[in-house]
Design a protein around this motif. Structure first.
Motif, PDB file in Angstrom:
ATOM      1  N   PRO A 345       0.812  -1.231   0.000  1.00 23.27           N
ATOM      2  CA  PRO A 345       0.000   0.000   0.000  1.00 23.27           C
ATOM      3  C   PRO A 345       0.840   1.273   0.000  1.00 23.27           C
ATOM      4  CG  PRO A 345      -0.864  -1.601   1.576  1.00 23.27           C
ATOM      5  CD  PRO A 345       0.447  -2.140   1.102  1.00 23.27           C
ATOM      6  N   ASP A 346       2.073   1.168   0.495  1.00 23.16           N
ATOM      7  CA  ASP A 346       2.979   2.319   0.494  1.00 23.16           C
ATOM      8  C   ASP A 346       3.236   2.831  -0.918  1.00 23.16           C
ATOM      9  OD1 ASP A 346       4.733   4.226   1.497  1.00 23.16           O
ATOM     10  OD2 ASP A 346       6.443   2.870   1.478  1.00 23.16           O
ATOM     11  N   ALA A 347       3.041   1.951  -1.915  1.00 23.51           N
ATOM     12  CA  ALA A 347       3.265   2.322  -3.314  1.00 23.51           C
ATOM     13  C   ALA A 347       1.968   2.753  -3.998  1.00 23.51           C
ATOM     14  CB  ALA A 347       3.898   1.163  -4.079  1.00 23.51           C
ATOM     15  N   GLY A 348       0.962   3.101  -3.228  1.00 24.76           N
ATOM     16  CA  GLY A 348      -0.359   3.397  -3.773  1.00 24.76           C
ATOM     17  C   GLY A 348      -0.433   4.627  -4.660  1.00 24.76           C
ATOM     18  N   GLN A 349       0.569   5.511  -4.576  1.00 25.09           N
ATOM     19  CA  GLN A 349       0.566   6.683  -5.447  1.00 25.09           C
ATOM     20  C   GLN A 349       1.302   6.440  -6.760  1.00 25.09           C
ATOM     21  OE1 GLN A 349       0.901  10.728  -3.601  1.00 25.09           O
ATOM     22  NE2 GLN A 349       1.466   9.579  -1.768  1.00 25.09           N
ATOM     23  N   SER A 350       1.729   5.211  -6.979  1.00 24.07           N
ATOM     24  CA  SER A 350       2.386   4.856  -8.242  1.00 24.07           C
ATOM     25  C   SER A 350       1.385   4.900  -9.386  1.00 24.07           C
ATOM     26  CB  SER A 350       2.983   3.445  -8.142  1.00 24.07           C
ATOM     27  OG  SER A 350       3.917   3.367  -7.082  1.00 24.07           O
ATOM     28  N   VAL A 351       1.904   5.098 -10.591  1.00 25.89           N
ATOM     29  CA  VAL A 351       1.059   5.104 -11.790  1.00 25.89           C
ATOM     30  C   VAL A 351       1.803   4.440 -12.936  1.00 25.89           C
ATOM     31  CG1 VAL A 351      -0.195   7.207 -11.154  1.00 25.89           C
ATOM     32  CG2 VAL A 351       1.897   7.386 -12.506  1.00 25.89           C
ATOM     33  N   ILE A 352       1.054   3.961 -13.892  1.00 31.44           N
ATOM     34  CA  ILE A 352       1.608   3.503 -15.170  1.00 31.44           C
ATOM     35  C   ILE A 352       0.970   4.366 -16.251  1.00 31.44           C
ATOM     36  CG2 ILE A 352       1.848   1.608 -16.808  1.00 31.44           C
ATOM     37  CD1 ILE A 352       1.612  -0.345 -14.484  1.00 31.44           C
ATOM     38  N   ILE A 353       1.811   5.050 -17.016  1.00 30.57           N
ATOM     39  CA  ILE A 353       1.314   6.002 -18.013  1.00 30.57           C
ATOM     40  C   ILE A 353       1.728   5.563 -19.413  1.00 30.57           C
ATOM     41  CG2 ILE A 353       1.329   8.405 -18.774  1.00 30.57           C
ATOM     42  CD1 ILE A 353       2.171   9.180 -15.937  1.00 30.57           C
ATOM     43  N   THR A 354       0.762   5.442 -20.298  1.00 31.36           N
ATOM     44  CA  THR A 354       1.045   5.192 -21.713  1.00 31.36           C
ATOM     45  C   THR A 354       0.781   6.478 -22.473  1.00 31.36           C
ATOM     46  OG1 THR A 354       0.371   2.879 -21.506  1.00 31.36           O
ATOM     47  CG2 THR A 354       0.475   3.804 -23.726  1.00 31.36           C
ATOM     48  N   GLU A 355       1.806   6.955 -23.164  1.00 23.70           N
ATOM     49  CA  GLU A 355       1.721   8.233 -23.872  1.00 23.70           C
ATOM     50  C   GLU A 355       1.264   7.995 -25.307  1.00 23.70           C
ATOM     51  OE1 GLU A 355       5.481  10.218 -23.405  1.00 23.70           O
ATOM     52  OE2 GLU A 355       5.184  10.502 -21.246  1.00 23.70           O
ATOM     53  N   LEU A 356       0.163   8.637 -25.671  1.00 26.04           N
ATOM     54  CA  LEU A 356      -0.462   8.418 -26.971  1.00 26.04           C
ATOM     55  C   LEU A 356      -0.392   9.686 -27.808  1.00 26.04           C
ATOM     56  CD1 LEU A 356      -3.347   6.518 -25.287  1.00 26.04           C
ATOM     57  CD2 LEU A 356      -1.954   5.482 -27.080  1.00 26.04           C
ATOM     58  N   TYR A 357       0.722   9.820 -28.514  1.00 25.75           N
ATOM     59  CA  TYR A 357       0.933  10.937 -29.432  1.00 25.75           C
ATOM     60  C   TYR A 357       1.051  10.376 -30.843  1.00 25.75           C
ATOM     61  CZ  TYR A 357       2.573  13.070 -25.040  1.00 25.75           C
ATOM     62  OH  TYR A 357       2.690  13.513 -23.753  1.00 25.75           O
ATOM     63  N   GLY A 358       0.366  11.019 -31.801  1.00 23.46           N
ATOM     64  CA  GLY A 358       0.539  10.619 -33.192  1.00 23.46           C
ATOM     65  C   GLY A 358       2.014  10.649 -33.579  1.00 23.46           C
ATOM     66  N   ARG A 359       2.461   9.660 -34.332  1.00 21.35           N
ATOM     67  CA  ARG A 359       3.901   9.480 -34.541  1.00 21.35           C
ATOM     68  C   ARG A 359       4.391   9.899 -35.927  1.00 21.35           C
ATOM     69  NH1 ARG A 359       6.344   7.370 -30.729  1.00 21.35           N
ATOM     70  NH2 ARG A 359       8.095   6.683 -32.013  1.00 21.35           N
ATOM     71  N   GLU A 360       3.498  10.350 -36.781  1.00 25.26           N
ATOM     72  CA  GLU A 360       3.902  10.678 -38.149  1.00 25.26           C
ATOM     73  C   GLU A 360       4.973  11.767 -38.172  1.00 25.26           C
ATOM     74  OE1 GLU A 360       1.934  12.097 -42.426  1.00 25.26           O
ATOM     75  OE2 GLU A 360       0.650  11.558 -40.730  1.00 25.26           O
ATOM     76  N   LYS A 361       4.786  12.832 -37.396  1.00 29.91           N
ATOM     77  CA  LYS A 361       5.761  13.922 -37.375  1.00 29.91           C
ATOM     78  C   LYS A 361       7.079  13.470 -36.757  1.00 29.91           C
ATOM     79  CE  LYS A 361       6.924  18.263 -37.978  1.00 29.91           C
ATOM     80  NZ  LYS A 361       6.989  18.878 -39.311  1.00 29.91           N
ATOM     81  N   ILE A 362       7.008  12.662 -35.705  1.00 26.08           N
ATOM     82  CA  ILE A 362       8.220  12.147 -35.062  1.00 26.08           C
ATOM     83  C   ILE A 362       9.036  11.323 -36.057  1.00 26.08           C
ATOM     84  CG2 ILE A 362       9.111  10.663 -33.214  1.00 26.08           C
ATOM     85  CD1 ILE A 362       6.497  11.259 -31.682  1.00 26.08           C
ATOM     86  N   LEU A 363       8.355  10.456 -36.783  1.00 24.56           N
ATOM     87  CA  LEU A 363       9.038   9.549 -37.710  1.00 24.56           C
ATOM     88  C   LEU A 363       9.472  10.229 -39.001  1.00 24.56           C
ATOM     89  CD1 LEU A 363       6.788   6.399 -37.214  1.00 24.56           C
ATOM     90  CD2 LEU A 363       9.084   6.778 -36.317  1.00 24.56           C
ATOM     91  N   SER A 364       9.018  11.465 -39.225  1.00 26.28           N
ATOM     92  CA  SER A 364       9.442  12.177 -40.430  1.00 26.28           C
ATOM     93  C   SER A 364      10.902  12.613 -40.339  1.00 26.28           C
ATOM     94  CB  SER A 364       8.545  13.401 -40.668  1.00 26.28           C
ATOM     95  OG  SER A 364       8.778  14.400 -39.685  1.00 26.28           O
ATOM     96  N   VAL A 365      11.466  12.562 -39.136  1.00 30.62           N
ATOM     97  CA  VAL A 365      12.881  12.888 -38.925  1.00 30.62           C
ATOM     98  C   VAL A 365      13.641  11.575 -38.765  1.00 30.62           C
ATOM     99  CG1 VAL A 365      14.548  14.052 -37.419  1.00 30.62           C
ATOM    100  CG2 VAL A 365      12.273  15.050 -37.797  1.00 30.62           C
ATOM    101  N   PRO A 366      14.676  11.323 -39.544  1.00 26.55           N
ATOM    102  CA  PRO A 366      15.428  10.062 -39.429  1.00 26.55           C
ATOM    103  C   PRO A 366      16.087   9.925 -38.053  1.00 26.55           C
ATOM    104  CG  PRO A 366      15.973  11.204 -41.477  1.00 26.55           C
ATOM    105  CD  PRO A 366      15.175  12.168 -40.655  1.00 26.55           C
ATOM    106  N   SER A 367      16.218   8.694 -37.584  1.00 29.36           N
ATOM    107  CA  SER A 367      16.865   8.451 -36.292  1.00 29.36           C
ATOM    108  C   SER A 367      18.299   8.948 -36.271  1.00 29.36           C
ATOM    109  CB  SER A 367      16.835   6.953 -35.955  1.00 29.36           C
ATOM    110  OG  SER A 367      15.526   6.525 -35.676  1.00 29.36           O
ATOM    111  N   SER A 368      18.933   8.995 -37.428  1.00 29.34           N
ATOM    112  CA  SER A 368      20.324   9.429 -37.493  1.00 29.34           C
ATOM    113  C   SER A 368      20.467  10.951 -37.527  1.00 29.34           C
ATOM    114  CB  SER A 368      20.995   8.841 -38.745  1.00 29.34           C
ATOM    115  OG  SER A 368      20.309   9.275 -39.921  1.00 29.34           O
ATOM    116  N   ALA A 369      19.343  11.683 -37.604  1.00 25.70           N
ATOM    117  CA  ALA A 369      19.409  13.146 -37.718  1.00 25.70           C
ATOM    118  C   ALA A 369      19.781  13.816 -36.400  1.00 25.70           C
ATOM    119  CB  ALA A 369      18.077  13.695 -38.221  1.00 25.70           C
TER     120      ALA A 369
END
Length: 465
Positions: A345-369
C-alpha cells in the motif's frame, strides 16, 4: 569546506553542508532517493560562471560534477555524493522574439516560465506535459527534457522538443563556452539533441515558437476496471485516426475518493470543446464515471498532471515501449499494478502512463538526424512508482524491470531496438542500449569534446580510444 571556491564565487553563490537549512533545501530533489550530499553547490548566473565552476572542479581538487536543471531524475543524475553540483536555477530567463517567433530560454528555467511568457505573445512551443519539471512536468526545468529528446502535447504537430531547438549555448569540459546549431558546431548540436548532459551543461536554449491563441481542451476521464476491454478498444479506434491536434495519456492509478486501481484517460485537443468531444466520442461511448475535462488555455493544459507529480517520497521511472494499445496488454498492466499496490500500500501513489501521441511527425525525422535513438520505438509506457519506505527500494526496482522486460518481449520486432526513452530510464540500462545505432558516433564526439569524461552522470558515453 574547500575555501578555494570562494576565490571563484562570492559566498551568496556557494552552499556547503556548513550552511545548514539552506544547503539541505538546495540538495533536495523531486525524488527523495535522488538526493546526495554534495561537498559544494554553486549557483552560477551566466555561462562564464558555469565555466569557472567546471574548471574549479576539474583542477587540482578533482571533484565529480553534476548538473542540476530541475532535479527531476529519480536516478540521481543531477546530484553528487561528495562532489560539486552546478545548480542552474538562477539562469531562468525567458525572452520571446516575436519577429522571428523564437523563444530563448535559460538552462535553469521551468516549462511553466516558458509557457507563461510565450502565451503573452500568442505563442507556444513543444514542452513538458507537467510544468514543474525538466522531464515531462510544467513546473519542471527545461534542460533535462530537452537534451533527452522530449515529448509534449504539441509533438504530433511539431515533433519532439529537440526537433524545435534551433540553437544552444553549451559549456564544454575544457571550460569553453560555445554556440551550436545546424550551422555552427553542427556535430555538437547533433549530440546534445538526445545524449543528455554527456557533452556539458546547456546554459541557453532557443526554440521555435508557434501561434497559439485558441483554447485547448483537457482534464481527466475516469473509468472502472470492468470497462478495461471496452476502453482499450475505444482508444485503439480513436488512435487509429489520431490527428495532429490531439493526443492522450492512459493512466493506471489509484485515484480518490476510493484510492483503488482504476484506468484514467487524460485527453488533449488543441481546439474547442465541441470539436474535442466529437473527436473523443469513442471514449465517451464507453461511459466515464467521472468527467473532469474543460476548455483551458494551452499553458494550463501543462498543469493538469502537476498534482500527480508533486515533490517528495521515493520515486523511480522505468520505460517500456509498445506498438499499440490492446486489451490483453492493458489487462496485464492493470493486473500487475493492482497486485503491487495491494501487496505494498505504500506504493499506492504509483502510476503507469502510456503516452499516446501521433507518430507521423516524429518519424518524419530520421533516427540518425539527432542523437535521440527512440523515434521508432513505438508508444512510450512509463512505470512511475512512488513510495516512502527505503526498504522497498530493491523490490520495486526489480518489479519495474521485470514488467518492462515482459512488455518488451511481447512486442517482438515491431518496434525499434533502442532500450527505451532515456528520460524515463531507471538508471540500470546500458548507455549503448539507450543510444542504439547512434552510440558509436556519440563515442567519437565524446572523445572530441569530453575525452576525460568530466560529464558522466547520465548514461555515460565512453570516449572512443
Amino acid at each position: 569546506m574547500p575555501t578555494d571556491i570562494l576565490t571563484v564565487f562570492p559566498k551568496d553563490q556557494v552552499l556547503t553542508p556548513e550552511d545548514g537549512e539552506a544547503y539541505e533545501r538546495i540538495i533536495k530533489r523531486w525524488a527523495d532517493n535522488a538526493s546526495r550530499r554534495a561537498q559544494i553547490v554553486v549557483l552560477p548566473t551566466s555561462a562564464q560562471e558555469v565555466s569557472k565552476a567546471i574548471l574549479f572542479a576539474t583542477g587540482d581538487i578533482g571533484l565529480e560534477i553534476a548538473i542540476r536543471g530541475g532535479g527531476h531524475s529519480p536516478s540521481g543524475s543531477s546530484s553528487s555524493e561528495g562532489g560539486l553540483v552546478i545548480d542552474l536555477s538562477k539562469m531562468n530567463a525567458v525572452a520571446v522574439d516575436t519577429e522571428q517567433s523564437l523563444i530563448k530560454v535559460g538552462g535553469g528555467a521551468l516549462w511553466e516560465d516558458v509557457d507563461r511568457e510565450a502565451a503573452k505573445h500568442g505563442l507556444a512551443t513543444v514542452g513538458g506535459t507537467v510544468s514543474h519539471t525538466g522531464k515531462a512536468v510544467s513546473h519542471s526545468r527545461v534542460g533535462g527534457l530537452t537534451v533527452g529528446g522530449g515529448y509534449g502535447w504539441l509533438t504530433p504537430k511539431y515533433g519532439l522538443v529537440i526537433d524545435n531547438l534551433v540553437e544552444a549555448e553549451v559549456v564544454l569540459a575544457n571550460g569553453d563556452v560555445v554556440q551550436c546549431s545546424e550551422r555552427e558546431n553542427a556535430d555538437l548540436f547533433w549530440a546534445i539533441r538526445g545524449a543528455g548532459s554527456n557533452f556539458g551543461p546547456v546554459t541557453t536554449f532557443t526554440f521555435k515558437g508557434y501561434p497559439q491563441t485558441n483554447p485547448c481542451w483537457s482534464g481527466l476521464l475516469v473509468f472502472t476496471p470492468r470497462q478495461l476491454t471496452d476502453l482499450s478498444n475505444a482508444i485503439s479506434s480513436w488512435f487509429h485516426d489520431v490527428a495532429e491536434n490531439e493526443g492522450g495519456l492512459l493512466v493506471i492509478a489509484s485515484p480518490p475518493p476510493a484510492f483503488q486501481p482504476a484506468p484514467v484517460f487524460i485527453p488533449f485537443y488543441n481546439g474547442p470543446v465541441t470539436e474535442a468531444k466529437e473527436k473523443f466520442k469513442a471514449l465517451y461511448d464507453v461511459g466515464p464515471v467521472a468527467d473532469m475535462t474543460q476548455e483551458m488555455p494551452y499553458e494550463a493544459v501543462n498543469k493538469v498532471q502537476n498534482p500527480m507529480a508533486s515533490h517528495g517520497d521515493r520515486k523511480l521511472f522505468k520505460a517500456a515501449a509498445i506498438a499499440n494499445v490492446n486489451p490483453d496488454l492493458l489487462s496485464y498492466l492493470f493486473e500487475q499494478y493492482s497486485k503491487l499496490v495491494a501487496e505494498h500500500p505504500d506504493a499506492g501513489q504509483s502510476v503507469i502512463i502510456t503516452e499516446l501521441y501521433g507518430r507521423e511527425k516524429i518519424l518524419s525525422v530520421p533516427s540518425s538526424a539527432t542523437a535521440f535513438a527512440n523515434r521508432d520505438s513505438g508508444l512510450v509506457v512509463n512505470l512511475s512508482l512512488r513510495w516512502k519506505d527505503a526498504g522497498l527500494d530493491k523490490k520495486l526496482h526489480g518489479w519495474a524491470t521485470t514488467i518492462a522486460n515482459h512488455v518488451k518481449s511481447l512486442q517482438g520486432s515491431t518496434i525499434g531496438k533502442a532500450a527505451g526513452y532515456s528520460n524515463y530510464g531507471l538508471g540500470n540500462e546500458r548507455a549503448r542500449d539507450m543510444f542504439g545505432e547512434n552510440y558509436d558516433r556519440l563515442s567519437e564526439l565524446k572523445a572530441k569534446y569530453d575525452p576525460q569524461s568530466v560529464f558522466k552522470k547520465w548514461y555515460p558515453i565512453t570516449p572512443k580510444a
